[in-house]
Enzyme design. Structure first.
Site, PDB file in Angstrom:
ATOM      1  N   CYS A   2       0.843  -1.199   0.000  1.00  0.00           N
ATOM      2  CA  CYS A   2       0.000   0.000   0.000  1.00  0.00           C
ATOM      3  C   CYS A   2       0.879   1.252   0.000  1.00  0.00           C
ATOM      4  O   CYS A   2       1.874   1.325   0.709  1.00  0.00           O
ATOM      5  CB  CYS A   2      -0.959   0.074   1.177  1.00  0.00           C
ATOM      6  N   ARG A  27       4.142  -0.429  -4.645  1.00  0.00           N
ATOM      7  CA  ARG A  27       3.843  -0.899  -3.287  1.00  0.00           C
ATOM      8  C   ARG A  27       2.559  -1.722  -3.213  1.00  0.00           C
ATOM      9  O   ARG A  27       2.232  -2.283  -2.164  1.00  0.00           O
ATOM     10  CB  ARG A  27       3.715   0.300  -2.338  1.00  0.00           C
ATOM     11  N   TRP A  75      -2.513  -2.944  -1.677  1.00  0.00           N
ATOM     12  CA  TRP A  75      -2.192  -4.375  -1.733  1.00  0.00           C
ATOM     13  C   TRP A  75      -3.108  -5.012  -0.691  1.00  0.00           C
ATOM     14  O   TRP A  75      -2.942  -4.804   0.509  1.00  0.00           O
ATOM     15  CB  TRP A  75      -0.724  -4.613  -1.401  1.00  0.00           C
ATOM     16  N   ASN A 101      -1.828   2.536   5.331  1.00  0.00           N
ATOM     17  CA  ASN A 101      -0.901   1.464   4.986  1.00  0.00           C
ATOM     18  C   ASN A 101      -0.601   0.702   6.268  1.00  0.00           C
ATOM     19  O   ASN A 101      -0.176   1.309   7.248  1.00  0.00           O
ATOM     20  CB  ASN A 101       0.384   2.064   4.397  1.00  0.00           C
ATOM     21  N   GLY A 102      -0.828  -0.608   6.261  1.00  0.00           N
ATOM     22  CA  GLY A 102      -0.544  -1.403   7.460  1.00  0.00           C
ATOM     23  C   GLY A 102      -1.733  -2.289   7.800  1.00  0.00           C
ATOM     24  O   GLY A 102      -2.629  -2.489   6.975  1.00  0.00           O
ATOM     25  N   GLU A 480      18.027 -17.898  -6.243  1.00  0.00           N
ATOM     26  CA  GLU A 480      17.623 -16.593  -6.759  1.00  0.00           C
ATOM     27  C   GLU A 480      17.155 -16.696  -8.218  1.00  0.00           C
ATOM     28  O   GLU A 480      16.158 -16.085  -8.608  1.00  0.00           O
ATOM     29  CB  GLU A 480      18.788 -15.605  -6.622  1.00  0.00           C
ATOM     30  N   LYS A 484      13.462 -15.512  -9.359  1.00  0.00           N
ATOM     31  CA  LYS A 484      13.308 -14.459 -10.366  1.00  0.00           C
ATOM     32  C   LYS A 484      12.360 -14.934 -11.460  1.00  0.00           C
ATOM     33  O   LYS A 484      11.449 -14.229 -11.860  1.00  0.00           O
ATOM     34  CB  LYS A 484      14.682 -14.163 -10.947  1.00  0.00           C
ATOM     35  N   GLU A 487       8.605 -15.418 -10.138  1.00  0.00           N
ATOM     36  CA  GLU A 487       7.794 -14.263  -9.763  1.00  0.00           C
ATOM     37  C   GLU A 487       7.383 -13.417 -10.947  1.00  0.00           C
ATOM     38  O   GLU A 487       6.301 -12.839 -10.936  1.00  0.00           O
ATOM     39  CB  GLU A 487       8.472 -13.414  -8.680  1.00  0.00           C
ATOM     40  N   HIS A 503      17.408 -37.695  -4.726  1.00  0.00           N
ATOM     41  CA  HIS A 503      16.773 -38.224  -3.518  1.00  0.00           C
ATOM     42  C   HIS A 503      15.258 -38.035  -3.540  1.00  0.00           C
ATOM     43  O   HIS A 503      14.619 -37.964  -2.495  1.00  0.00           O
ATOM     44  CB  HIS A 503      17.391 -37.589  -2.271  1.00  0.00           C
ATOM     45  N   LYS A 603       6.117  -4.508  -3.578  1.00  0.00           N
ATOM     46  CA  LYS A 603       7.558  -4.364  -3.388  1.00  0.00           C
ATOM     47  C   LYS A 603       7.963  -4.360  -1.916  1.00  0.00           C
ATOM     48  O   LYS A 603       8.956  -4.932  -1.530  1.00  0.00           O
ATOM     49  CB  LYS A 603       7.992  -3.048  -4.042  1.00  0.00           C
TER      50      LYS A 603
HETATM   51  C1  F6R Z   1      12.123 -10.800  -5.033  1.00  0.00           C
HETATM   52  C2  F6R Z   1      12.027  -9.770  -4.025  1.00  0.00           C
HETATM   53  C3  F6R Z   1      11.609 -10.171  -2.662  1.00  0.00           C
HETATM   54  C4  F6R Z   1      12.338  -9.342  -1.610  1.00  0.00           C
HETATM   55  C5  F6R Z   1      11.773  -9.653  -0.218  1.00  0.00           C
HETATM   56  C6  F6R Z   1      12.496  -8.872   0.862  1.00  0.00           C
HETATM   57  O1  F6R Z   1      12.529 -10.276  -6.259  1.00  0.00           O
HETATM   58  O2  F6R Z   1      12.253  -8.614  -4.286  1.00  0.00           O
HETATM   59  O3  F6R Z   1      11.787 -11.537  -2.439  1.00  0.00           O
HETATM   60  O4  F6R Z   1      13.697  -9.638  -1.665  1.00  0.00           O
HETATM   61  O5  F6R Z   1      10.412  -9.319  -0.179  1.00  0.00           O
HETATM   62  O6  F6R Z   1      12.376  -7.506   0.647  1.00  0.00           O
HETATM   63  P1  F6R Z   1      13.400  -6.502   1.288  1.00  0.00           P
HETATM   64  O7  F6R Z   1      14.732  -6.769   0.700  1.00  0.00           O
HETATM   65  O8  F6R Z   1      12.871  -5.141   0.937  1.00  0.00           O
HETATM   66  O9  F6R Z   1      13.378  -6.747   2.768  1.00  0.00           O
END
Ligand code: F6R
Length: 608
Positions: A2, A27, A75, A101-102, A480, A484, A487, A503, A603
């Site tokens: 949010c 956000r 969100w 937000n929250g 990672e 990537k 997502e 296994h 994000k």
């Molecule tokens: C994936 C991604 C998320 C963040 C995770 C932690 O591309 O961006 O997995 O890494 O939500 O976020 P931060 O780093 O902001 O604590």
């Protein structure tokens, strides 16, 4: 999680709010809305879906006259995305409108109290409860009503509040969620972060928990929860609008991938002088010598950085490192004392799970070090010490440049710790440091050679299931690569330690299953190749990612290959992550996905 923004000034508010929301959309993007005080009453326009829907509905803001207002991009947490659940929420009588937000954790009991007093609710949200509660306490002074109401709220909130009876005032207040205010010649703002206001001003003030801001045309005042006025500093943000714009690129993610060489250079430079890494400003040398253990707590990609850091710090410094998902740290009864360092890694600095892990670490008596990208963020502020990554604003939901800068910082920590603990020969130290300094240049080479990666993405974008395998740091990096891809392209993928596949999971490998073997780590490349042969024997199609010098060996086993420049083994993931990011990007592009705003995600994850 949010985004909220508010403006009061000499200009029409709605277009300014819509622009601010566009910059905050990363956000959350389930719905959006604005509430404008036209001097007489509050008019609300809101719509489910992306901000574009709201822009159309409000005619770019033209349909909502008035010079003071608040906006929100959501969100969803309480209540599914819908017009009714969109913010702003208004009190039953239309007098109070708020954006939030929250999560208000005790909303159910507050709602029950208000319903018993005859209040009628229109949405399923916790936010509407706060709007009604503020109105319940309203007695001709909105500041007093907000201060009274928030004393009853439990959970996390950043609130922006307007009142029909006070057409010159916005009240902002926060607890465990970010909130800034900002100053310009044409009016003043509040927002979840600087991004929302950067095209208007760089002068901001960061609010602390429980502080209240009263934002008016002619200035901003700050109060304690019990309404004693306080003075707060103004800060000047040190980046400009181009950092927050696409600058001609189709996607933020692509722009941010391309920015990695500069971001890494900017991040490491301040800590290297005279051929040595100097972190003494954040980690006292004598303290480091006494370390019995390091914990790394983080989420998602930041956690994946921690997994690589564990291998590297243990290898170079011989200090035990435990990497824990931040959401688990509080509940795993960590064995921590004053000689334990807890490192929390976070791009946003607002991730609730990571913030809580850090609080728990402090409560248990450990020293805390945060690696954070956003200055003034909650994790940065509450850590004992901070190392800022200098990635600049990261807007694409999928992290790229923040990941790379975090990884570079962990190499600095590994080197510095190894030196303090006298665990590394000088020659090895010098070799790694010189390779670290050449990472930006080698990254540029990979980015220049991206055509092969794009071609391979085109060959494989229709796959629905795939595996990443690797050993040691190659396994850590595979985590990672897999995230990537998942997502942003919605392809199901799994990352496996190469030796573990047999296994159980190998039963999923059938004809033409794509397996990406990250095989850059020379010491274990033969082992990984044996595992690649095992999946090939079951029909898999294997793509290898390796170094120039291992190209022949790996290429002899794999069906296709991506190469990266040779470097010291500690730095292999810093280079090999680029092809993985680009592969995910191009696959998502060919699948027509919304790359910068993948479904269901946001994000900055400010809920636990
Ligand atoms: C994936 C991604 C998320 C963040 C995770 C932690 O591309 O961006 O997995 O890494 O939500 O976020 P931060 O780093 O902001 O604590």
């Amino acid at each position: 999680m949010c985004g909220i923004v508010g403006y009061t000034g000499s200009k029409q508010a709605a277009p300014i709010l819509l622009e601010g929301l566009a910059r905050l959309e990363y956000r959350g993007y389930d719905s959006a809305g604005i509430a404008i005080n036209d001097g007489d009453k509050i008019n609300v326009v809101k719509a489910m879906g992306r901000l574009a829907v709201l822009c159309e509905k409000s005619n770019g803001g033209a349909a909502a006259p008035g010079c003071i207002g608040i906006g929100h991009t959501r969100w969803a947490t309480h209540g599914k995305p819908s017009d009714a659940n969109s913010h702003p929420h208004v009190s039953e009588n239309g007098r109070i409108a708020i954006v939030h937000n929250g999560i208000i954790e005790n909303y159910a009991s507050l709602k029950e109290m208000l319903v018993n007093r005859g209040r009628v609710f229109k949405s399923e949200t916790d936010t509407e409860v706060a709007a009604q509660l503020i109105d319940y306490y309203y007695n001709g002074n909105i500041l007093e009503a907000v201060s009274r109401a928030v004393r009853e709220l439990e959970g996390s909130y950043a609130l922006g509040v307007v009142c029909a009876d006070e057409p010159n005032t916005i009240v902002g207040v926060k607890s465990h969620a970010p909130l800034i205010v900002a100053y310009s010649d044409d009016g003043n703002f509040f927002a979840s972060d600087v991004m929302a206001v950067i095209s208007h001003t760089k002068t901001v003030t960061y609010l602390e928990d429980d502080e209240i801001a009263v934002v008016r045309n002619d200035g901003i005042k700050f109060y304690t929860p019990f309404l004693d006025e306080i003075k707060k500093e103004k800060c000047i943000v040190d980046w400009d609008i181009s950092a927050a714009d696409k600058c001609g690129y189709e996607h933020y993610m692509y722009k941010e991938i391309m920015e990695q060489p500069d971001a890494v250079r900017r991040t490491i430079e301040p800590y290297i002088s005279d051929g040595r890494v100097d972190l003494s400003a954040v980690l006292d040398r004598d303290y480091v010598k006494k370390l019995n253990r390091i914990f790394i707590a983080a989420c998602g990609s930041s956690y994946h950085v921690g997994v690589i850091a564990k291998y590297n710090i243990e290898k170079l410094a011989r200090v035990p490192v435990e990497v824990v998902l931040a959401s688990e740290f509080r509940y795993c009864d960590p064995i921590v004392d004053q000689n334990t360092l807890v490192i929390c890694i976070s791009q946003s600095g607002e991730t609730a799970d990571t913030l809580e892990a850090q609080r728990e670490a402090k409560r248990l008596g450990a020293a805390t070090l945060a690696i954070v990208n956003v200055e003034g963020s909650s994790i940065a502020k509450s850590a004992d010490k901070v190392i800022y990554t200098k990635a600049g604003p990261e807007i694409a939901v999928a992290t790229t440049k923040a990941y790379s800068t975090q990884l570079a910082v962990t190499v600095l920590i590994a080197l510095y710790t190894a030196e303090c603990c006298e665990a590394i020969p000088d020659s090895e130290y010098d070799k790694i440091l010189s390779e670290l300094l050449s990472v930006p240049e080698k990254m540029l080479k990979i980015l220049d050679d991206k055509a092969n990666i794009q071609y391979l993405a085109y060959q494989h974008f229709n796959n629905e299931d795939l595996f990443f395998i690797g050993r040691n740091i190659d396994y850590a990096l595979s985590l990672e690569g897999s995230l990537k891809l998942k997502e942003i392209s919605y392809i199901h993928s799994e990352a496996y330690a190469a030796g573990e596949l047999k296994h159980g999971t190998i039963s999923l490998v059938v004809d033409d299953t794509l397996v990406i073997a990250v095989a850059s780590y020379g010491r274990l490349v033969e082992k990984t190749l044996s595992n690649a042969l095992e999946v090939k024997a079951r029909g898999a199609h294997v793509m290898g990612i390796t170094t120039e010098s291992l190209k022949q060996k790996v290429g002899a086993v794999t069906d296709e290959i991506i190469t990266i420049p040779d470097t010291h083994e500690v730095l292999l993931p810093s280079l090999a992550v680029l092809p993985l990011q680009l592969f995910a990007y191009y696959v998502a592009l060919y699948r027509g996905c919304d790359i910068d705003k993948p479904r269901n995600l946001a994000k900055s994850v400010t809920v636990e």
